[in-house]
Design an enzyme around this catalytic site. Structure first.
Site, mmCIF file in Angstrom:
data_model
loop_
_atom_site.group_PDB
_atom_site.id
_atom_site.type_symbol
_atom_site.label_atom_id
_atom_site.label_comp_id
_atom_site.label_asym_id
_atom_site.label_seq_id
_atom_site.Cartn_x
_atom_site.Cartn_y
_atom_site.Cartn_z
ATOM 1 C CG MET A 139 1.674 -2.726 -10.514
ATOM 2 S SD MET A 139 2.422 -3.947 -11.647
ATOM 3 C CE MET A 139 1.667 -5.472 -11.067
ATOM 4 C CD GLU A 156 1.027 4.309 -4.501
ATOM 5 O OE1 GLU A 156 2.169 4.292 -5.011
ATOM 6 O OE2 GLU A 156 0.714 3.602 -3.517
ATOM 7 N N GLY A 213 8.012 0.367 -5.330
ATOM 8 C CA GLY A 213 8.887 -0.593 -4.675
ATOM 9 C C GLY A 213 8.134 -1.664 -3.922
#
EC number: 3.6.1.6
Length: 422
Positions: A204, A170, A201
């Site tokens: 990080m 990600e 959400g």
């Protein structure tokens, strides 16, 4: 004379018929058997579909690209973005309903792409922190229902079209998106690239290309990844912090309530006599003002300073000397506080988050319609200053879009998807 004219006319008609037949054969042969070839200087369009199954919602991104002859880098022409709430992880007890929420997005994507391109358009869904934190059986039940759904649509599927994405991936995909849109991926070793911090959400990620050899020597091996982007090979530092996205950090800072339980938590981040019920996935919390503690910004920030240190956000000193883009919830809260323009985004300092927290964490400034604003701003300020170690005057850039295109990890992931299915 009449017979001669008739004979001559017959010969003319016969020759004409022969020529017509020959011409038709030649035309039909060339039309039905020759491939449609692009001239060396022309381009062609193609599409890609990526669904982001996030912790707070599911979003579909339909990208339209143009491939120029002689170039390994596609041009992004247009994108479609639609979302649905709640997130896929919220359907842990009803997987079929979860798949139905994704089907709505697929119908939108199908209507956006020309029918003649359906069979050549790749499709994938990647779930993030919301599903990472679910029990394995519940997560797999949801993913299996979506896999069944995907097989009913006319798109190209990769080997594993529905999956829970690793946090490091990600981060890399988001970093590729930012630097692709900034047109900074052409430099050797990523020397002209900018770092990226993505606050979602549930997790990080921080990602950047190290410029100094000492960084690679100090960093943990698992945080260094070799990537090839459009023919450029680079070494990337990436670390994902699961459980300290904006929503999950609220829980973690309040001693981490157990899932499936309704718990009451007292906090210095709420004003006097305020109670608020809040649900994040399977966890439900009743927040109350801690009557024993009230120091406004200082007391609230202390909670997140502790969290930042426990989670070891301190990565490498080099990040304090690199330009960084921060996005997702960093952008949302900065725009909400008018630190940056809500449409254009812009540049801001770490101090601007600190000042916003100080201003917001006062009883007379409290907005009951935004009960978590004080908490969130303290969280952002602590992550940047106390966690990553940025100086208060460090300038960071945050934009919802770059060149009119959204700064989402989904674009970087789509590049890999296209490469895998081509």
């Amino acid at each position: 004379m009449y017979l001669f004219i008739k004979w001559k006319t017959g010969i003319f008609v016969m020759i004409s018929l022969i020529l017509i037949v020959c011409f038709m054969k030649l035309f039909l042969f060339s039309y039905t058997t020759q491939p449609i070839l692009l001239n060396p200087g022309t381009s062609h369009k193609f599409y890609g579909i990526m669904i982001d199954a996030g912790s707070t919602g599911s979003r579909v991104h339909v990208y339209e690209f143009e491939k120029l002859s002689g170039s390994s880098t596609p041009v992004l022409l247009d994108e479609l973005f639609e979302q649905t709430k709640p997130g896929l992880s919220s359907y842990a007890e009803d997987p079929k309903a979860g798949a139905a929420s994704i089907e709505k997005l697929l119908v939108i994507a199908k209507n956006r792409i020309p029918q003649n391109a359906w069979s050549s358009t790749p499709l994938a869904l990647k779930a993030t922190a919301g599903l990472r934190m679910l029990p394995t059986e519940q997560a797999e039940n949801l993913l299996n229902e979506v896999r069944v759904l995907f097989n009913r649509f006319p798109f190209v599927l990769p080997k594993n079209p529905v999956m829970i994405m690793d946090g490091a991936d990600e981060g890399i995909y988001g970093w590729i998106t930012v630097n692709y849109l900034l047109d900074t991926l052409g430099g050797s070793g990523g020397q002209f690239t900018e770092g990226a911090i993505d606050l979602g959400g549930g997790s990080m990620q921080i990602t950047f290309a190290p410029h100094h050899k000492s960084t690679a020597d100090i960093a943990q091996t698992s945080d260094l990844k070799d990537v090839s982007v459009f023919g450029n090979k680079m070494k990337i530092f990436v670390h994902s912090y699961l459980g300290i996205g904006l929503m999950s950090a609220r829980e973690a800072a309040m001693n981490g309530p157990k899932p499936q339980e309704l718990v009451t938590v007292t906090t210095a981040c709420m004003p006097q006599s305020f109670k608020h019920s809040w649900k994040n996935g399977p966890t439900e919390i009743l927040f109350e003002k801690d009557l024993c503690v009230w120091g406004g910004n200082l007391a609230c920030r202390f909670k997140f300073r502790v969290l930042a240190n426990i989670q070891r956000l301190h990565v490498l000193a080099e990040i304090r000397h690199q330009p960084f883009y921060v996005f997702s919830y960093f952008f949302d809260r900065a725009a909400q506080m008018k630190i940056i323009d809500e449409h254009k985004g812009g540049e801001m300092t770490v101090q601007s988050f600190i000042d916003a927290a100080t201003k917001t964490c006062k009883d007379d400034a409290f907005n009951s319609e935004e009960p978590f604003l004080c908490m969130d701003l303290c969280l952002l300020a602590s992550f940047l200053e106390d966690g990553f170690g940025f100086a208060s005057d460090t300038k960071l850039t945050s934009k919802k879009t770059i060149g009119g295109k959204e700064t989402s990890w989904t674009l970087g992931a789509t590049f890999y998807l296209i490469d895998e299915t081509s």
